[in-house]
Design an enzyme around this catalytic site. Structure first.
Site, PDB file in Angstrom:
ATOM      1  N   LYS A 204       0.816  -1.212   0.000  1.00 31.92           N
ATOM      2  CA  LYS A 204       0.000   0.000   0.000  1.00 31.92           C
ATOM      3  C   LYS A 204       0.851   1.264   0.000  1.00 31.92           C
ATOM      4  CE  LYS A 204      -4.404  -1.743   1.527  1.00 31.92           C
ATOM      5  NZ  LYS A 204      -5.425  -1.823   2.577  1.00 31.92           N
ATOM      6  N   ARG A 238      -3.687  -9.831   4.778  1.00 35.74           N
ATOM      7  CA  ARG A 238      -4.046  -9.871   3.354  1.00 35.74           C
ATOM      8  C   ARG A 238      -2.837  -9.368   2.574  1.00 35.74           C
ATOM      9  NH1 ARG A 238      -6.009  -6.293  -0.405  1.00 35.74           N
ATOM     10  NH2 ARG A 238      -7.518  -7.098  -1.905  1.00 35.74           N
TER      11      ARG A 238
HETATM   12  C1  8Y4 Z   1      -1.036  -1.136  -3.640  1.00 28.61           C
HETATM   13  C2  8Y4 Z   1      -1.498  -2.342  -3.226  1.00 28.61           C
HETATM   14  C3  8Y4 Z   1      -1.803  -0.020  -3.523  1.00 28.61           C
HETATM   15  C4  8Y4 Z   1      -2.737  -2.429  -2.687  1.00 28.61           C
HETATM   16  C5  8Y4 Z   1      -3.071  -0.118  -3.000  1.00 28.61           C
HETATM   17  C6  8Y4 Z   1      -3.544  -1.314  -2.588  1.00 28.61           C
HETATM   18  C7  8Y4 Z   1      -8.042  -4.249   2.112  1.00 28.61           C
HETATM   19  C8  8Y4 Z   1      -9.074  -5.061   1.660  1.00 28.61           C
HETATM   20  C9  8Y4 Z   1      -8.225  -3.976  -0.003  1.00 28.61           C
HETATM   21  C10 8Y4 Z   1      -7.751  -4.240   3.502  1.00 28.61           C
HETATM   22  C11 8Y4 Z   1      -9.520  -5.835   3.764  1.00 28.61           C
HETATM   23  C12 8Y4 Z   1      -5.493  -2.420  -1.713  1.00 28.61           C
HETATM   24  C13 8Y4 Z   1     -10.149  -5.514  -0.551  1.00 28.61           C
HETATM   25  C14 8Y4 Z   1      -6.886  -2.060  -1.456  1.00 28.61           C
HETATM   26  N1  8Y4 Z   1      -7.505  -3.581   1.060  1.00 28.61           N
HETATM   27  N2  8Y4 Z   1      -9.811  -5.848   2.458  1.00 28.61           N
HETATM   28  N3  8Y4 Z   1      -9.187  -4.872   0.327  1.00 28.61           N
HETATM   29  N4  8Y4 Z   1      -8.506  -5.047   4.282  1.00 28.61           N
HETATM   30  N5  8Y4 Z   1     -10.209  -6.599   4.600  1.00 28.61           N
HETATM   31  N6  8Y4 Z   1      -4.824  -1.354  -2.130  1.00 28.61           N
HETATM   32  O1  8Y4 Z   1      -6.889  -3.519   4.002  1.00 28.61           O
HETATM   33  O2  8Y4 Z   1      -5.056  -3.520  -1.582  1.00 28.61           O
HETATM   34  S1  8Y4 Z   1      -8.020  -3.429  -1.639  1.00 28.61           S
END
Ligand code: 8Y4
Length: 266
Positions: A204, A238
């Site tokens: 993230k 996750r």
């Molecule tokens: C790079 C990688 C930049 C990933 C942004 C992201 C969560 C989630 C997501 C979380 C739960 C994401 C579906 C966002 N994040 N579900 N989902 N908890 N429970 N962004 O933190 O990965 S998607």
């Protein structure tokens, strides 16, 4: 929990996983690397991502969930906020609903209650498209905690018992770096709910801001963040990089009291 994005606009896979065979191959890799859960998502929550109809979301995720549930010895999680998608996903074999809206969308509470699978309730301030514009908190740890407490109460009133609930502070969902760091430092506060804690920190923005690493170079920082979360009581992480995370968490397990096979010589 390994991440499987089935979205053409996905940041992590550049759309490379849109073909079902590629998605299944990636899920297989996540499992070989040690994932116990695969989280299947068909709608991007990235700022600026286009909204997707329930039908489009189902067309993306249901065939994948069906194939994963049939072929792999893994819990399949569906990352959705839409009641219709929840129903079709569980029919296809999903064993966990991962809802970034914490069942706040119309009819989601009653749908999840009827489906009788566990639900992860995540905190988000605002809406995915605009949540990063100007998130404001007085005390982010307390506010996230109180939001989750309120959603747990709403679930219990709808007939979803504590034995089916998980909570998640929602790193990056309507949070600036300082908010994310405060939440990670204070994660152990969420233990008072006596519910499993799930966290998503993998790759993230906060890992990028801390390390300066580009999206696909954040495995080390992400694994360190996962370690800090599990050390404070997180039960599920996750992640995109399952092998790296497993390796780091194995070191933690080796020095933790219950799993160390502790020997007292002399
Ligand atoms: C790079 C990688 C930049 C990933 C942004 C992201 C969560 C989630 C997501 C979380 C739960 C994401 C579906 C966002 N994040 N579900 N989902 N908890 N429970 N962004 O933190 O990965 S998607």
């Amino acid at each position: 929990m390994g991440v499987l994005n089935i979205t053409p606009d996905s940041f992590s896979d550049g759309g490379a996983l849109l073909a079902p065979e590629a998605a299944l191959a990636h899920a297989q890799t996540l499992c070989e690397e040690g994932a116990d859960i695969v989280d299947v998502g068909g709608e991007s929550t990235r700022p600026g991502a286009l909204a997707v109809s329930a039908q489009e979301e189902m067309d993306r995720v249901v065939p994948i969930i069906e194939a994963l549930a049939a072929r792999l010895d893994v819990v399949v999680s569906v990352d959705t906020s839409k009641p219709q998608v929840m129903r079709e996903a569980v029919r296809a074999g999903a064993g966990l609903i991962n809802d970034v809206y914490a069942l706040r969308q119309a009819d989601a509470l009653s749908a999840a209650a009827a489906l009788q699978v566990p639900v992860c309730l995540m905190h988000m301030q605002g809406e995915p498209g605009t949540m990063q514009r100007n998130p404001v908190y007085t005390d982010v740890v307390r506010e996230v905690d109180e939001f989750l407490a309120a959603r747990v109460r709403a679930c219990q009133q709808a007939g979803i018992g504590a034995d089916r609930l998980l909570i998640d502070p929602g790193f990056g969902f309507g949070k600036l770096l300082a908010h994310n760091i405060a939440l990670l430092k204070g994660l152990r506060n969420l233990m008072r709910h006596h519910l499993p804690i799930l966290v998503g920190l993998s790759r993230k923005g906060m890992i990028g801001q801390i390390t300066g690493a580009a999206m696909n170079e954040r495995a080390y920082g992400s694994a360190a963040a996962a370690l800090l979360a599990v050390q404070q009581g997180a039960s599920i992480v996750r992640v995109h990089d399952v092998r790296a995370t497993r390796q780091v968490l194995a070191v933690l397990a080796a020095v933790s009291e219950e799993q160390s096979g502790e020997q007292h010589f002399g």
